[in-house]
Design an enzyme around this catalytic site. Sequence first.
Site, PDB file in Angstrom:
ATOM      1  N   HIS A   1      96.217  39.172  37.278  1.00 55.89           N
ATOM      2  CA  HIS A   1      96.380  37.899  37.985  1.00 55.89           C
ATOM      3  C   HIS A   1      97.836  37.521  38.254  1.00 55.89           C
ATOM      4  O   HIS A   1      98.080  36.436  38.794  1.00 55.89           O
ATOM      5  CB  HIS A   1      95.626  36.770  37.255  1.00 55.89           C
ATOM      6  CG  HIS A   1      96.021  36.588  35.820  1.00 55.89           C
ATOM      7  ND1 HIS A   1      95.390  37.232  34.796  1.00 55.89           N
ATOM      8  CD2 HIS A   1      96.971  35.829  35.236  1.00 55.89           C
ATOM      9  CE1 HIS A   1      95.933  36.893  33.646  1.00 55.89           C
ATOM     10  NE2 HIS A   1      96.901  36.032  33.879  1.00 55.89           N
TER      11      HIS A   1
ATOM     12  N   HIS B   1      97.298  35.881  24.862  1.00 55.81           N
ATOM     13  CA  HIS B   1      97.102  36.140  26.292  1.00 55.81           C
ATOM     14  C   HIS B   1      98.235  37.035  26.766  1.00 55.81           C
ATOM     15  O   HIS B   1      99.377  36.597  26.860  1.00 55.81           O
ATOM     16  CB  HIS B   1      97.081  34.819  27.077  1.00 55.81           C
ATOM     17  CG  HIS B   1      96.981  35.042  28.552  1.00 55.81           C
ATOM     18  ND1 HIS B   1      95.852  35.554  29.143  1.00 55.81           N
ATOM     19  CD2 HIS B   1      97.867  34.861  29.560  1.00 55.81           C
ATOM     20  CE1 HIS B   1      96.045  35.672  30.445  1.00 55.81           C
ATOM     21  NE2 HIS B   1      97.258  35.261  30.732  1.00 55.81           N
TER      22      HIS B   1
ATOM     23  N   ASP C   1      99.766  39.157  29.578  1.00 57.59           N
ATOM     24  CA  ASP C   1      99.783  39.482  31.002  1.00 57.59           C
ATOM     25  C   ASP C   1     100.161  40.938  31.220  1.00 57.59           C
ATOM     26  O   ASP C   1     101.171  41.402  30.694  1.00 57.59           O
ATOM     27  CB  ASP C   1     100.794  38.588  31.733  1.00 57.59           C
ATOM     28  CG  ASP C   1     100.306  37.162  31.821  1.00 57.59           C
ATOM     29  OD1 ASP C   1      99.179  36.958  32.306  1.00 57.59           O
ATOM     30  OD2 ASP C   1     101.040  36.242  31.390  1.00 57.59           O
TER      31      ASP C   1
ATOM     32  N   ASP D   1      93.261  32.475  32.344  1.00 59.65           N
ATOM     33  CA  ASP D   1      94.468  32.110  33.098  1.00 59.65           C
ATOM     34  C   ASP D   1      94.363  32.145  34.621  1.00 59.65           C
ATOM     35  O   ASP D   1      95.116  31.436  35.286  1.00 59.65           O
ATOM     36  CB  ASP D   1      95.636  33.007  32.632  1.00 59.65           C
ATOM     37  CG  ASP D   1      97.001  32.466  33.050  1.00 59.65           C
ATOM     38  OD1 ASP D   1      97.108  31.239  33.257  1.00 59.65           O
ATOM     39  OD2 ASP D   1      97.961  33.243  33.165  1.00 59.65           O
TER      40      ASP D   1
HETATM   41 ZN   LIG Z   1      98.243  35.206  32.567  1.00 55.82          ZN
END
Ligand SMILES: [Zn+2]
Length: 987
Positions: free
Chosen positions: A430, A56, A58, A180
């Site tokens: 996000h 994951h 970001d 997420d």
């Molecule tokens: Zn995230």
Amino acid sequence: MAASALTAAAVFLLFHGGVLGFPAGQFTRDEPACGYKSCPATKPSMLNVHLVPHTHDDVGWLKTVDQYYYGDRNDIQHAGVQYILDSVVQQLQEDPARRFIYVETAFFYRWWKQQSAKTRQVVTNLVNEGRLEFINGGWCMSDEATTHYSAVIDQMTLGLRFLNDTFGACGRPRVAWHIDPFGHAREHASMFAQMGYDGFFFGRLDYQDKGRRMKDKDMEMLWRASESLAPPTADLFTGVLPNGYNPPEGFCWDQLCSDAPIRDDPDLEDYNVEEIVKKFLNAANEQATLYRTNHIIMTMGSDFQYENANLWYKNMDKLIRYVNAQQSKGSKVNVLYSTPSCYLQELHRANLTWSVKTDDFFPYADDAHDFWTGYFTSRPALKHYERLSNSLLQICNQLEVLGGSESRRGPHGEGDSDTLKRAMAVAQHHDAVSGTEKQHVANDYAKRLSIGAAHCQVLVSNALSKLSGSDAPRVYCENLNISMCPLTESSSKFSVTVYNPLSRSVSWSVRLPLNGTRYSVTDPSGREVDSQVVPVSQATRDIRKDRGYAVNELVFQVQAPPLGFSTYSVSLLNDHPPPASPNPGVPLYLQNKFLKVTFDPDTGLLSSLSNLETKQTVQLKQNFFWYNASVGNAESSQASGAYIFRPNSSTPVPVSLNAKTQTVQNSVVQEVWQQFGPWVSQVVRLYQDSRNLELEWTVGPIPVGDYVGKEVITRLDTNINSSGLFYTDSNGREVLERRRDFRPTWVLKQTEPIAGNYYPFNSRIYIKDKEQQLTVVTDRSQGGSSIQDGSLEIMLHRRLLMDDYRGVGEPLSEPGEYAKGLVVRGRLLLALTPPAAAADTHRPLAEELVLQPLLSLQAEDMHPNAVLEFSGLQAALPPAVHLLTVSQWDRDSVLLRLEHQFEAKESQTHSQPVTVNLQKLFSTLEVVGVSEMSLAANQWKDEMTRMDWKGNTGEKPLKRGTGDPSVWEVTLNPMEIRTFLLRMRHR
Ligand SMILES: [Zn+2]
Ligand SMILES: *[C@@H]1O[C@H](CO)[C@@H](O)[C@H](O)[C@H]1NC(C)=O
Ligand SMILES: *[C@@H]1O[C@H](CO)[C@@H](O)[C@H](O)[C@H]1NC(C)=O
């Protein structure tokens, strides 16, 4: 078939593989075995455990997107995406059974650019064989609470286009993956369905909701995400992942983890194969009790994992080998490398009937006092800048099309829309527009937007030069909200060009800072326009400080044609006395033809609002308050922070019980300036021709010298009998009903009476009763609620002293330009209408606020032959139609999105199908071919097939034909967005 339709089909033979009106199947060729065809075999008589290796990543959070890419600043967080992709590609080649999914195209794009031809070939082979699969595939994994649908569609289009251009059909993701984001919006599900995804998985939902779903084996469902679109258009199969997006406990083998490796040499110490196998079988069997089929999914990865992928794969190889070896001894568990789409395919094969969900997954709480409702408002200035940047990007895209190739290279230099497209796409992440990143990362997002804006401004200047015939330099004043614009402050003569991105003509009020006392303003036809000069308020001077020196503002009304511009000339008239100073004190009322507002003479606060056309009046008291941010207490150590909203009392403190007021009234505008103390002020503003009341609020620097974090709201208290209900939009599109202390799908135990009733809204929030509706349209995403009947509250700004332990590691305390705390200014537009007529008002109002006109200024005299008025459309489109996208796709084609902006039942006038003729759209461009695409424009509509899922509604989903009268005439049903690739020629 009409003659024009025949022409279209003929043109399209050349344009893309499918011919309009013919089934796409006849054009299929041997495709590589990617996608569902490449899924590993499973065992029908066993519990199949799908291990999904994933990372994951970001797109900015504790570090900037580029710091994450390079693995820079590992002192902040150890994370380097380039190494992750290097390592995974190596490891995938070791064994064809291994699988990996990649999600964030912003990173993949950065990496791909730097790879050799040889590596690219290796990767292409992995993709073609389904060993490396793209999932979700947008530029980023967007936030769901604070994003606007227009920007989400754009960022998905950008990511998916890169994947299609690079890998073709094998690069097309089948599954949406939002593991997420902190709560899930119904509009996101609707968009994903319309983008052609077969299913959707996520990790976070309210802990009470999850508990109920686990108990009822209801972790997977069919989400019916639109009340307007005919099923199955907005139906999306949706699954809740068992462990967020982490592996089951004890099975994290990344270098960032410390779980035991599989020690499988019996000659060495600590042999643990039996123990691990037993533990894994337990975990699998336990998880299986929560799900309905003999397939379960395990997410094997987490944040920025797989930098040294060997650790993960080596241990998973062994896990699979040793667990499956037990099958010969009667074990009924089968473990395999898999992907979300392979797991989804098995669920689909199970042919079950799933429960149907029609509401959304807001708000999200992970414990009784831990509501993630603060980020709906966190970083309000960044949220506004993102929204303004979206408006600029749409204008930039439109003018790139209307101005032709000269817009990229012209008299003002080289410009482009790509830089802002990418900056906007990154900003949808996000931890970007959500406001949950570190301060230096927030600064980086803003910087990217501003660089993108500069590129677009050059493009816009070039395009306007082309269309107007005037090459004089153009200036864009971006600080008009604090009365700053060097050009107008110092000039006695200039022109203002107003570009309108909407497909209908709009009128707008312009305010320009200057130092003269009287001006002549003329419209494109040379007619004098009513203009007035008003003094710059003290509140504005206090924020502006020494960044500008205008003493007055010139206010006048402008009009601009659809997708076009009007140029107004302004010149100073000498020898006029300064404008009257504002009147001290409070007027009894402000009134124009449409509205009347009254004030309480004792407090200076608003006291009522009347719609003079419908003869309706509501009591309306408005004031500013703050919640005292919790720093944790005996019940829970949870503090308010960037994510979490937790007031330590349900009673907010008024900033002041009354406002000091001044009044300005002239023929263009009437204003009451309210000062609520040193850090909150407001202008109540009524323009002459307006059907809405503007509240321009200014909040900050929020004082924290008393060591109390403050969450500032404005509250509108009315006598509307709202019975516990209020309404918020989802990503700026469809509206959801909210009920205080209630959730539609489970019995809520309310533990936070304020924070647990907060919902995000992106463009509007309202309350109503049988007779009247009060709608508030906003200029940015915010959190809001109705804590008492008749009351609406909106959180405007937050300044906090504690981190909220969700990883960001900083209190949300924005320093602002002078390091004293950030000052934020914004606008709320109020409309009072009968409920049945409300959408007719708030839909266009929201549209005007989202896509604002762009002002450009020129100091030199206009060329005598300059074109002062231009429309890119042959005629305004019907009011129900929103021109969502006009963007250059490649040299000869343009991406067009037409949207019906009304819901099925909300307007008597506009909730009807409406037809648009594509050939009669543009004034300067000829449409010579058209082909319809999926919403994200990565698939031809006629080749788009989705898995069908059965929901427990009893009804059969019907496939509604679009029923277009001809190829050129397209019909839009309520809330429908249709995406077309147009082949264009400049006339
Ligand atoms: Zn995230
Ligand atoms: C996808 O990309 C391929 C080339 O990789 C191209 O031929 C095709 O037209 C693209 N499809 C769409 C829908 O743009
Ligand atoms: C799926 O189930 C339905 C009954 O609900 C049945 O009629 C149908 O044949 C099944 N389809 C398959 C492919 O098994």
